[in-house]
Design a protein around this motif. Structure first.
Motif, mmCIF file in Angstrom:
data_model
loop_
_atom_site.group_PDB
_atom_site.id
_atom_site.type_symbol
_atom_site.label_atom_id
_atom_site.label_comp_id
_atom_site.label_asym_id
_atom_site.label_seq_id
_atom_site.Cartn_x
_atom_site.Cartn_y
_atom_site.Cartn_z
ATOM 1 N N ASP A 431 0.837 -1.201 0.000
ATOM 2 C CA ASP A 431 0.000 0.000 0.000
ATOM 3 C C ASP A 431 0.874 1.254 0.000
ATOM 4 O O ASP A 431 0.622 2.218 -0.734
ATOM 5 N N ASP A 434 2.420 1.711 -3.444
ATOM 6 C CA ASP A 434 1.429 2.227 -4.394
ATOM 7 C C ASP A 434 1.381 3.749 -4.312
ATOM 8 O O ASP A 434 1.308 4.441 -5.344
ATOM 9 N N ARG A 435 1.457 4.288 -3.119
ATOM 10 C CA ARG A 435 1.427 5.734 -2.919
ATOM 11 C C ARG A 435 2.713 6.387 -3.437
ATOM 12 O O ARG A 435 2.680 7.476 -4.018
ATOM 13 N N GLU A 437 4.531 5.309 -5.907
ATOM 14 C CA GLU A 437 4.459 5.338 -7.370
ATOM 15 C C GLU A 437 3.530 6.427 -7.876
ATOM 16 O O GLU A 437 3.780 7.038 -8.926
ATOM 17 N N LYS A 438 2.456 6.699 -7.139
ATOM 18 C CA LYS A 438 1.567 7.806 -7.521
ATOM 19 C C LYS A 438 2.297 9.132 -7.455
ATOM 20 O O LYS A 438 2.110 10.001 -8.318
#
Length: 443
Positions: A431, A434-435, A437-438
């Motif tokens: 999780d 994922d942040r 990469e954003k």
């Protein structure tokens, strides 16, 4: 697979008796068989009813197990009456170790051995046992020795050996001292003391059953007596430490807690390592690494200290245009990031992972556009916090959450000799990445 047989009563509340023994046998890798001597209607508050099993049925259960799955060790617990004692004593044939747990009274106060059965218990079962496991009150009742301290415990153990028990361990949980010491007197008269710090807990339900069944399981596995007692002591120490409240009465010892914890530790390390492998492949992540380097950590669900938080020993460093963990993932590797996730998790328990990245004005604006952001001012840190090593990040994290409870990004602008930093929180390492990469896609 080794087999252990529990000859004991059934506890409908499942904290003690047959149910506790089976949990312990399973937790320690031994196949558990049972012969039920009595059925009790009980919970964490009281024993409401006792129904003794017919002696012939007790004998039939033991014989059935012996004929098909001869046990490598036997634990005898609640026997209740003279007839049941005779049935059990007459059925225990063979050379396997027998651990006798003198179940006289339940933790809630009910008598689990009839008054007229005490003499038969001593004369028929104690000479058959390899190890007798009384607590202080049980040792006093069986030996007739008043126990006030170590000398009394040793005297009682000697008396119990003279009555037929080959080895005796007088458990120290009811001695009221800061250190709990068990006194093991073996068949050669050698005394061994096994000590642990006292756990701050009231009387717990099932600890005696857990100890005796753990000792039985270890003996079934061929572990020598003294070591079996040491291992059982440590096992029960953990079970008491992780006792649970499932009712309105006594807390119940948790004999499966070590299995759950080991499984969680393995799963946590594995998931973190997978995330670290993924991190190494994220394009341009190296640009987010601060001067003090980065760490990605993952806490156990019930984490209480930095030792319950896995991270990278030596942190994650920049090597050219790559991000490289300098060592393996292990528990207790990062006190700073551990303090951040522990503080954050105390407010938002589902969140178990955090990474620290460089504070850059552009990166901060991207975070504001994507996530809920809060901050704290290190210059306003109370003197008492500053003076306590490692407490700043926890204080700051809690302060930022107090202002914005839903924040999943927390930053500070630094202080004297302290680099500005962003901490990015998530429910798991995946999780968190994922942040990350954003953020990189926007930068």
């Amino acid at each position: 697979m080794k087999v252990a047989l529990s000859v004991a009563g059934s506890d409908s509340g499942a904290g003690a008796g047959i149910q506790a023994d089976l949990k312990t046998f399973s937790a320690l890798g031994v196949y558990g068989c049972t012969a039920i001597t009595a059925i009790t209607a009980q919970n964490t508050k009281k024993v409401a009813e006792i129904l003794a099993i017919a002696p012939e049925m007790v004998k039939a259960q033991i014989a059935s197990v012996m004929a098909d799955s001869p046990p490598d060790a036997v634990k005898v617990g609640m026997v209740y009456s003279n007839d049941i004692i005779d049935a059990v004593a007459g059925s225990l044939r063979g050379r396997m170790p027998v651990v006798l747990d003198p179940i006289l009274v339940a933790g809630t106060g009910a008598k689990l051995l009839r008054d007229d059965a005490l003499e038969r218990f001593i004369s028929r079962l104690m000479p058959r046992c390899s190890l007798l496991t009384p607590n202080r009150m049980e040792a006093e009742k069986l030996s007739g020795v008043r126990i006030k301290g170590e000398a009394g415990a040793i005297e009682a153990a000697e008396r119990l050996r003279s009555l037929g028990a080959k080895n005796v361990i007088v458990k120290g949980g009811h001695f009221g001292k800061a250190t709990v010491t068990d006194f093991l007197l073996d068949g050669k008269g050698r005394l061994t003391k096994i000590a642990n710090p006292r756990i701050d807990i009231e009387e717990s339900h099932g600890s005696g059953c857990n100890f005796s069944s753990a000792a039985t399981a270890y003996l079934a596995r061929g572990i020598p007596l003294e070591e079996a007692c040491r291992m059982a002591n440590e096992y029960v120490h953990v079970a008491i430490k992780n006792a649970v409240r499932v009712g309105k009465g006594l807390p119940v010892t948790n004999p499966l807690s070590s299995i759950y914890r080991d499984a969680m530790r393995y799963g946590t390390i594995t998931e973190l390592q997978q995330a670290l492998d993924r991190l190494a492949t994220i394009k341009d992540f190296y640009r987010l690494i601060p001067e003090t380097q980065t760490n990605l950590v993952y806490a156990l669900p019930d984490a209480e200290s930095y030792k319950d938080v896995a991270g990278v020993r030596g942190r994650i460093v920049r090597a050219g245009e790559a991000a490289v963990p300098v060592s393996r993932a292990e528990f207790g590797a990062s006190r700073h990031m551990a303090s951040a996730i522990l503080a954050y998790k105390s407010a938002r328990p589902a969140y178990r992972s955090v990474i620290n990245i460089r504070l850059d004005p552009q990166v901060l604006e991207i975070c504001r556009s994507l996530f809920q952001v809060s901050s704290y001012d290190r210059s306003k840190e109370p003197m008492g916090i500053k003076e306590k090593e490692g407490s700043t990040i926890a204080w700051g994290t809690k302060s930022a959450l107090a202002r914005k409870p839903e924040a999943d990004v927390i930053y500070h602008q630094g202080d004297v000799s302290k680099e500005p930093m962003i901490t990015l929180f998530g429910k798991s390492p995946g999780d968190v990445l994922d942040r990350v990469e954003k953020i990189l896609k926007r930068s």
